[in-house]
Write an enzyme that holds these catalytic residues in place. Structure first.
Site, PDB file in Angstrom:
ATOM      1  N   HIS A 109     -15.736  27.647  -3.158  1.00 44.68           N
ATOM      2  CA  HIS A 109     -14.392  28.193  -3.353  1.00 44.68           C
ATOM      3  C   HIS A 109     -14.217  29.492  -2.557  1.00 44.68           C
ATOM      4  O   HIS A 109     -13.183  29.700  -1.922  1.00 44.68           O
ATOM      5  CB  HIS A 109     -14.120  28.468  -4.838  1.00 44.68           C
ATOM      6  CG  HIS A 109     -13.780  27.266  -5.638  1.00 44.68           C
ATOM      7  ND1 HIS A 109     -14.693  26.276  -5.907  1.00 44.68           N
ATOM      8  CD2 HIS A 109     -12.627  26.904  -6.257  1.00 44.68           C
ATOM      9  CE1 HIS A 109     -14.115  25.351  -6.660  1.00 44.68           C
ATOM     10  NE2 HIS A 109     -12.849  25.704  -6.879  1.00 44.68           N
ATOM     11  N   HIS A 148     -20.989  31.217 -10.493  1.00 45.26           N
ATOM     12  CA  HIS A 148     -21.708  31.693  -9.305  1.00 45.26           C
ATOM     13  C   HIS A 148     -22.306  33.074  -9.531  1.00 45.26           C
ATOM     14  O   HIS A 148     -21.758  33.896 -10.254  1.00 45.26           O
ATOM     15  CB  HIS A 148     -20.781  31.776  -8.088  1.00 45.26           C
ATOM     16  CG  HIS A 148     -20.483  30.460  -7.481  1.00 45.26           C
ATOM     17  ND1 HIS A 148     -21.427  29.713  -6.816  1.00 45.26           N
ATOM     18  CD2 HIS A 148     -19.338  29.737  -7.440  1.00 45.26           C
ATOM     19  CE1 HIS A 148     -20.881  28.592  -6.390  1.00 45.26           C
ATOM     20  NE2 HIS A 148     -19.615  28.576  -6.770  1.00 45.26           N
TER      21      HIS A 148
END
Length: 185
Positions: A109, A148
């Site tokens: 992303h 993440h």
């Protein structure tokens, strides 16, 4: 070096995911993260190519090339490095019910959001501040949502920026030629 990176990751993920936690940020971050996702990225490319002026259409083709190359790099690194996501390792994270099956490093992303930001900034400089703020928010959202580590996001920033610069300055004619050969240009 590895210990320093781990301390960096631990400090920032605790700060962003745990200490910054707030019900309003929960809503903002869960929506902002989608600006780096495949649906938004694809729609942006399609819109630019289909309804843009000639300059915007060419930027759409450039963005298509950048996203394709950057995501190939991301998925190759994910398979090679096989880094588990933080919510699989750190017990106290706010996970927001997200359960992804792929690996963590680097952030796809974030890569996509920085790919889009750099490409747009190189083509329409007056939008630079806006697109970079959005890209940064996407990167932070990935840490906030517990999917993440900060180093995943930093690597995604690097891959996105690097790929955009590579395509813009060295591969742009190649991208246009492919688009033309496919009858898209």
């Amino acid at each position: 070096m590895k210990d320093k990176l781990k301390k960096f990751d631990d400090f920032l993920i605790n700060l962003i995911n745990t200490k910054m936690s707030h019900k309003y940020l929960d809503t903002i971050m869960s929506r902002a993260t989608n600006l780096g996702g495949v649906i938004f990225s694809s729609l942006l490319v399609i819109i630019l190519i289909l309804i843009g002026s000639s300059h915007i259409k060419l930027m759409g083709f450039e963005l298509l090339g950048v996203l394709a190359i950057s995501q190939i790099i991301v998925h190759t690194l994910k398979m090679l490095l096989s880094r588990e996501r933080p919510y699989n390792i750190i017990e106290h994270l706010n996970t927001f019910g997200i359960d992804l099956k792929d690996y963590s490093f680097p952030s796809g992303h974030t890569t996509a959001s920085f790919s889009m930001a750099v490409t747009i900034a190189l083509n329409i400089p007056r939008l630079s501040i806006l697109v970079f703020i959005i890209a940064i928010v996407v990167g932070v959202s990935r840490i906030y949502l517990g999917v993440h580590y900060p180093t995943d996001v930093a690597a995604g920033m690097f891959v996105g920026c690097f790929t955009s610069i590579l395509v813009h300055f060295y591969l742009l004619e190649f991208v246009y030629n492919i688009a033309e050969a496919l009858g898209l240009k």
